[in-house]
Design a protein around this motif. Structure first.
Motif, PDB file in Angstrom:
ATOM      1  N   UNK A   1       0.807  -1.230   0.000  1.00  0.00           N
ATOM      2  CA  UNK A   1       0.000   0.000   0.000  1.00  0.00           C
ATOM      3  C   UNK A   1       0.836   1.275   0.000  1.00  0.00           C
ATOM      4  N   UNK A   2       2.042   1.204   0.550  1.00  0.00           N
ATOM      5  CA  UNK A   2       2.893   2.394   0.604  1.00  0.00           C
ATOM      6  C   UNK A   2       3.393   2.821  -0.770  1.00  0.00           C
ATOM      7  N   UNK A   3       3.256   1.952  -1.774  1.00  0.00           N
ATOM      8  CA  UNK A   3       3.751   2.273  -3.109  1.00  0.00           C
ATOM      9  C   UNK A   3       2.887   3.308  -3.817  1.00  0.00           C
ATOM     10  N   UNK A   4       1.764   3.702  -3.203  1.00  0.00           N
ATOM     11  CA  UNK A   4       0.867   4.665  -3.838  1.00  0.00           C
ATOM     12  C   UNK A   4       1.570   5.980  -4.135  1.00  0.00           C
ATOM     13  N   UNK A   5       2.559   6.358  -3.344  1.00  0.00           N
ATOM     14  CA  UNK A   5       3.279   7.618  -3.587  1.00  0.00           C
ATOM     15  C   UNK A   5       4.137   7.557  -4.849  1.00  0.00           C
ATOM     16  N   UNK A   6       4.510   6.352  -5.235  1.00  0.00           N
ATOM     17  CA  UNK A   6       5.278   6.171  -6.468  1.00  0.00           C
ATOM     18  C   UNK A   6       4.355   5.974  -7.656  1.00  0.00           C
ATOM     19  N   UNK A   7       3.286   5.224  -7.438  1.00  0.00           N
ATOM     20  CA  UNK A   7       2.380   4.887  -8.538  1.00  0.00           C
ATOM     21  C   UNK A   7       1.494   6.053  -8.948  1.00  0.00           C
ATOM     22  N   UNK A   8       1.220   6.967  -7.993  1.00  0.00           N
ATOM     23  CA  UNK A   8       0.351   8.120  -8.271  1.00  0.00           C
ATOM     24  C   UNK A   8       1.153   9.398  -8.072  1.00  0.00           C
ATOM     25  N   UNK A   9       1.778   9.910  -9.137  1.00  0.00           N
ATOM     26  CA  UNK A   9       2.721  11.021  -9.000  1.00  0.00           C
ATOM     27  C   UNK A   9       2.096  12.380  -8.704  1.00  0.00           C
TER      28      UNK A   9
ATOM     29  N   UNK B   1      -1.575   2.963 -17.638  1.00  0.00           N
ATOM     30  CA  UNK B   1      -2.401   1.901 -17.068  1.00  0.00           C
ATOM     31  C   UNK B   1      -2.106   1.682 -15.595  1.00  0.00           C
ATOM     32  N   UNK B   2      -0.839   1.732 -15.222  1.00  0.00           N
ATOM     33  CA  UNK B   2      -0.453   1.564 -13.819  1.00  0.00           C
ATOM     34  C   UNK B   2      -1.105   2.642 -12.959  1.00  0.00           C
ATOM     35  N   UNK B   3      -1.024   3.892 -13.407  1.00  0.00           N
ATOM     36  CA  UNK B   3      -1.614   4.983 -12.638  1.00  0.00           C
ATOM     37  C   UNK B   3      -3.133   4.848 -12.561  1.00  0.00           C
ATOM     38  N   UNK B   4      -3.768   4.498 -13.688  1.00  0.00           N
ATOM     39  CA  UNK B   4      -5.220   4.340 -13.701  1.00  0.00           C
ATOM     40  C   UNK B   4      -5.657   3.212 -12.775  1.00  0.00           C
ATOM     41  N   UNK B   5      -4.972   2.080 -12.839  1.00  0.00           N
ATOM     42  CA  UNK B   5      -5.332   0.947 -11.996  1.00  0.00           C
ATOM     43  C   UNK B   5      -5.153   1.227 -10.522  1.00  0.00           C
ATOM     44  N   UNK B   6      -4.044   1.887 -10.173  1.00  0.00           N
ATOM     45  CA  UNK B   6      -3.781   2.168  -8.761  1.00  0.00           C
ATOM     46  C   UNK B   6      -4.785   3.179  -8.208  1.00  0.00           C
ATOM     47  N   UNK B   7      -5.135   4.190  -8.988  1.00  0.00           N
ATOM     48  CA  UNK B   7      -6.111   5.185  -8.534  1.00  0.00           C
ATOM     49  C   UNK B   7      -7.480   4.543  -8.343  1.00  0.00           C
ATOM     50  N   UNK B   8      -7.907   3.769  -9.331  1.00  0.00           N
ATOM     51  CA  UNK B   8      -9.226   3.132  -9.226  1.00  0.00           C
ATOM     52  C   UNK B   8      -9.287   2.198  -8.021  1.00  0.00           C
ATOM     53  N   UNK B   9      -8.262   1.396  -7.840  1.00  0.00           N
ATOM     54  CA  UNK B   9      -8.264   0.471  -6.700  1.00  0.00           C
ATOM     55  C   UNK B   9      -8.252   1.242  -5.388  1.00  0.00           C
ATOM     56  N   UNK B  10      -7.500   2.329  -5.308  1.00  0.00           N
ATOM     57  CA  UNK B  10      -7.411   3.121  -4.078  1.00  0.00           C
ATOM     58  C   UNK B  10      -8.782   3.667  -3.668  1.00  0.00           C
ATOM     59  N   UNK B  11      -9.540   4.163  -4.637  1.00  0.00           N
ATOM     60  CA  UNK B  11     -10.848   4.742  -4.322  1.00  0.00           C
ATOM     61  C   UNK B  11     -11.895   3.665  -4.063  1.00  0.00           C
ATOM     62  N   UNK B  12     -11.824   2.571  -4.799  1.00  0.00           N
ATOM     63  CA  UNK B  12     -12.768   1.475  -4.567  1.00  0.00           C
ATOM     64  C   UNK B  12     -12.540   0.878  -3.179  1.00  0.00           C
ATOM     65  N   UNK B  13     -11.285   0.698  -2.809  1.00  0.00           N
ATOM     66  CA  UNK B  13     -10.960   0.142  -1.495  1.00  0.00           C
ATOM     67  C   UNK B  13     -11.447   1.047  -0.362  1.00  0.00           C
ATOM     68  N   UNK B  14     -11.450   2.366  -0.628  1.00  0.00           N
ATOM     69  CA  UNK B  14     -11.898   3.318   0.394  1.00  0.00           C
ATOM     70  C   UNK B  14     -13.418   3.476   0.408  1.00  0.00           C
ATOM     71  N   UNK B  15     -14.126   2.741  -0.457  1.00  0.00           N
ATOM     72  CA  UNK B  15     -15.573   2.839  -0.494  1.00  0.00           C
ATOM     73  C   UNK B  15     -16.092   4.042  -1.251  1.00  0.00           C
ATOM     74  N   UNK B  16     -15.280   4.593  -2.135  1.00  0.00           N
ATOM     75  CA  UNK B  16     -15.657   5.788  -2.891  1.00  0.00           C
ATOM     76  C   UNK B  16     -15.838   5.476  -4.377  1.00  0.00           C
ATOM     77  N   UNK B  17     -16.434   4.322  -4.663  1.00  0.00           N
ATOM     78  CA  UNK B  17     -16.630   3.919  -6.062  1.00  0.00           C
ATOM     79  C   UNK B  17     -17.540   4.878  -6.809  1.00  0.00           C
ATOM     80  N   UNK B  18     -18.612   5.344  -6.153  1.00  0.00           N
ATOM     81  CA  UNK B  18     -19.554   6.257  -6.819  1.00  0.00           C
ATOM     82  C   UNK B  18     -18.880   7.578  -7.157  1.00  0.00           C
TER      83      UNK B  18
END
Length: 330
Positions: free
Chosen positions: A133-141, A205-222
């Motif tokens: 999970x800490x890799x979000x700072x690298x994956x989402x610039x 694709x890496x950035x898109x996937x990490x962002x989508x997963x981050x928000x879905x995991x936080x319950x912010x899919x809508x």
């Protein structure tokens, strides 16, 4: 005087078929210019078909066969004795609504490769966040993406696009300019044999996937769907088409077994590359307008279902446009 008609027809039929194929290819891509070798071959086939027609006219042959050869000669005559004005008035709407989707379909395999590489990047981004999970700072610039999703949603609802008040046009213009540069850069990296284009698509694709997963995991899919779909349903396909153009460029450079020279290959795909990049630019202009004037507003001002529905309609309509527009000209 021809004695054996059947033998004559069977001997000439392959030349008629070759002429017909060249005519069909030229009619599908009117902007393409023949090479000197192609023009010489075309003129030879035209003269041969004309001579065949003169011989058939003196014989008792099937009327359908004679009509077929007459039609070939007439079509070839129109190309040999070109009468279209080179200074013809530009027709941008025809280019956008007919030429662009036809060129897209002509290189659909390159688009499929673009989609596949982006999808692999999406999977990588999701797996990277799951494992670390800490890799979000690298994956989402971007700084705003590194915020906690719940905190960002709360802030966005409170601000409701306030920072953009009075400068939405400027913000939209910045988005258009930036995204168009990214698209042009993605296409131009085809000069690396497609390796650079592949890396850009994978990174997106890496950035898109990490962002989508981050928000879905936080319950912010809508929130994610309502924020991303209105402009992303056009912006993401635009980047994919830019990648498609990059792979078409790379294919022309490499040749893939073609006997034509590199200059000839590049001359052949040049109009298609211009069309793909031009169509991408138009798409990104629209995406920038939508993002600047629509995507930044959230509930309670704009319900999520409205924004999600708008994005889905856009995506469905654009998909139908790419696959069906100008189909009668194919």
């Amino acid at each position: 005087m021809i004695v054996d008609v059947e033998r004559f027809v069977s001997g000439e039929r392959r030349y008629w078929a070759e002429l017909e194929a060249m005519l069909s290819a030229q009619e599908r891509r009117a902007a393409r210019r023949m090479t000197l070798e192609e023009a010489q071959r075309f003129y030879y086939l035209y003269e041969r078909a004309s001579a065949s027609l003169a011989r058939l006219a003196a014989l008792s042959v099937d009327a359908g066969l004679r009509t077929y050869v007459e039609a070939l000669v007439a079509r070839a005559y129109g190309d040999v004795h070109e009468v279209r004005s080179r200074g013809a008035r530009p027709r941008p709407m025809r280019w956008l609504l007919r030429t662009f989707p036809r060129v897209f379909r002509a290189h659909v395999q390159a688009f499929a490769l673009s989609v596949a590489l982006t999808f692999v990047g999406v999977l990588f981004g999701v797996l990277a966040l799951i494992i670390d999970p800490a890799s979000r700072r690298v994956l989402m610039p971007f700084a705003e993406l590194q915020q906690d999703p719940n905190q960002r949603v709360t802030r966005e609802r409170q601000m409701m696009g306030a920072p953009l008040t009075g400068r939405k046009s400027q913000f939209a213009a910045q988005l258009m300019t930036h995204n168009t540069r990214v698209a042009a850069f993605t296409m131009s990296l085809g000069v690396t044999g497609g390796a650079g284009t592949a890396l850009v698509l994978f990174g997106n694709g890496v950035m898109l996937g990490s962002v989508c997963y981050d928000y879905v995991r936080a319950g912010q899919s809508a929130f994610l769907a309502g924020w991303l779909l209105p402009h992303g349903s056009i912006e993401i396909p635009a980047i994919l088409i830019a990648g498609q153009a990059g792979f078409v460029f790379a294919g022309a450079l490499i040749g893939w077994g073609s006997r034509r020279t590199r200059r000839q290959r590049l001359r052949d795909v040049g109009p298609d590359l211009v069309t793909l990049v031009g169509g991408t630019a138009v798409m990104l202009v629209w995406a920038g307008i939508v993002e600047g004037f629509f995507s930044q507003y959230h509930e309670p001002l704009l319900p999520y279902w409205l924004k999600i529905g708008f994005g889905c309609v856009e995506l469905a309509g654009f998909t139908l446009f790419l696959w069906r527009a100008g189909a009668k000209d194919d």
